[in-house]
Design a protein around this motif. Structure first.
Motif, mmCIF file in Angstrom:
data_model
loop_
_atom_site.group_PDB
_atom_site.id
_atom_site.type_symbol
_atom_site.label_atom_id
_atom_site.label_comp_id
_atom_site.label_asym_id
_atom_site.label_seq_id
_atom_site.Cartn_x
_atom_site.Cartn_y
_atom_site.Cartn_z
ATOM 1 N N PHE A 151 0.843 -1.185 0.000
ATOM 2 C CA PHE A 151 0.000 0.000 0.000
ATOM 3 C C PHE A 151 0.886 1.245 0.000
ATOM 4 N N ILE A 152 0.680 2.108 -0.991
ATOM 5 C CA ILE A 152 1.449 3.340 -1.137
ATOM 6 C C ILE A 152 0.578 4.508 -0.689
ATOM 7 N N GLY A 153 1.113 5.340 0.179
ATOM 8 C CA GLY A 153 0.336 6.434 0.743
ATOM 9 C C GLY A 153 0.286 7.658 -0.147
ATOM 10 N N ASN A 154 -0.684 8.497 0.130
ATOM 11 C CA ASN A 154 -0.853 9.772 -0.553
ATOM 12 C C ASN A 154 -0.638 10.910 0.448
ATOM 13 N N GLY A 155 -0.104 12.025 -0.028
ATOM 14 C CA GLY A 155 0.118 13.171 0.844
ATOM 15 C C GLY A 155 1.199 14.072 0.286
ATOM 16 N N ASN A 156 1.365 15.199 0.918
ATOM 17 C CA ASN A 156 2.363 16.173 0.468
ATOM 18 C C ASN A 156 3.733 15.928 1.080
ATOM 19 N N THR A 157 3.778 15.303 2.244
ATOM 20 C CA THR A 157 5.044 15.030 2.915
ATOM 21 C C THR A 157 5.207 13.529 3.089
#
Length: 236
Positions: free
Chosen positions: A177-183
């Motif tokens: 599972f690959i996360g999403n976000g700005n950092t």
């Protein structure tokens, strides 16, 4: 008077039974507390996950901890109370990579001849440039004189790793599972939540091969070892 006494006794019995029932419910409830909120262990160490538990009430299904690879793992402790209800408790374990010990010698350990020997500096042999017989006083290289032409060597190309989209050390679920976000922190947390929610749907689905199983999760890296915001799930 007799009727009032009967009602009073009935009320007292109800209150007594309610009190007993409440005590039995509290006693039967599953509970678990850890010694620490987060734990650090060294890569390759043999660790007993029971040592992380401070207090427990009920029957515990202990998770498995894999210390063969460095990274963060979330252990799931499933506790079943006397009432048959299950509760899951999570503990984050950070497996620290072992640093390789440099193979150095102290002056006392080094041989005596190495302690007294003074290193000599060798000057590499340089072939003098061929004299320019064409009569030209110009120079095609910065800093050269007498019309001599020198060519600077081309530095070798550096070996740069290119990510190919593959990840190692997957759990037996075969999923990552690959996360999403700005950092990176936001991606790390989002990937963890995705993996945990997916695992929950699997263990509560009676038609699934992972039904009623426990699970653990850990971070994994790509072929270049650069990403650490990717999580995988392992059932047992």
């Amino acid at each position: 008077m007799k009727k009032a006494t009967t009602l009073l006794l009935t009320l007292m019995m109800c209150m007594t039974l309610a009190g007993c029932s409440e005590k039995e419910e509290k006693k039967a409830a599953a509970s678990l507390t850890f010694k620490d909120k987060e734990v650090e262990v060294m890569q390759g160490d043999e660790v007993d996950v029971k040592d992380f538990v401070k207090n427990v009430e009920g029957k515990v299904k202990y998770p498995k901890l894999d210390t063969s690879e460095a990274g963060e793992q979330v252990l799931k402790y499933v506790v079943t109370g006397e009432d048959g209800k299950k509760k899951t408790y999570e503990l984050t374990v950070n497996v620290k990579a072992k640093e390789e010990t440099a193979n150095t010698q102290t002056p006392e350990e080094a041989p005596a001849e190495e302690q007294t020997q003074t290193p000599t500096t060798q000057t590499p042999a340089v072939t003098p440039p061929v004299a320019n017989t064409g009569g030209s006083n110009g120079s095609t290289a910065t800093g050269s004189t007498g019309g001599n032409t020198t060519t600077s060597p081309t530095p070798p190309a550096q070996n740069v790793c290119v990510p190919n989209g593959t990840f190692g050390r997957l759990g037996n679920s075969g999923k990552y599972f690959i996360g999403n976000g700005n950092t990176m922190e936001e991606k790390h947390e989002d990937a963890y939540n995705q993996a945990n929610e997916w695992a929950l749907t699997q263990v509560f689905d009676e038609n699934n091969q992972w039904y009623d199983k426990s699970w653990t999760m850990w971070t994994i890296y790509d072929n270049c070892g650069e990403r650490h915001d990717v999580w995988t799930v392992n059932f047992y």
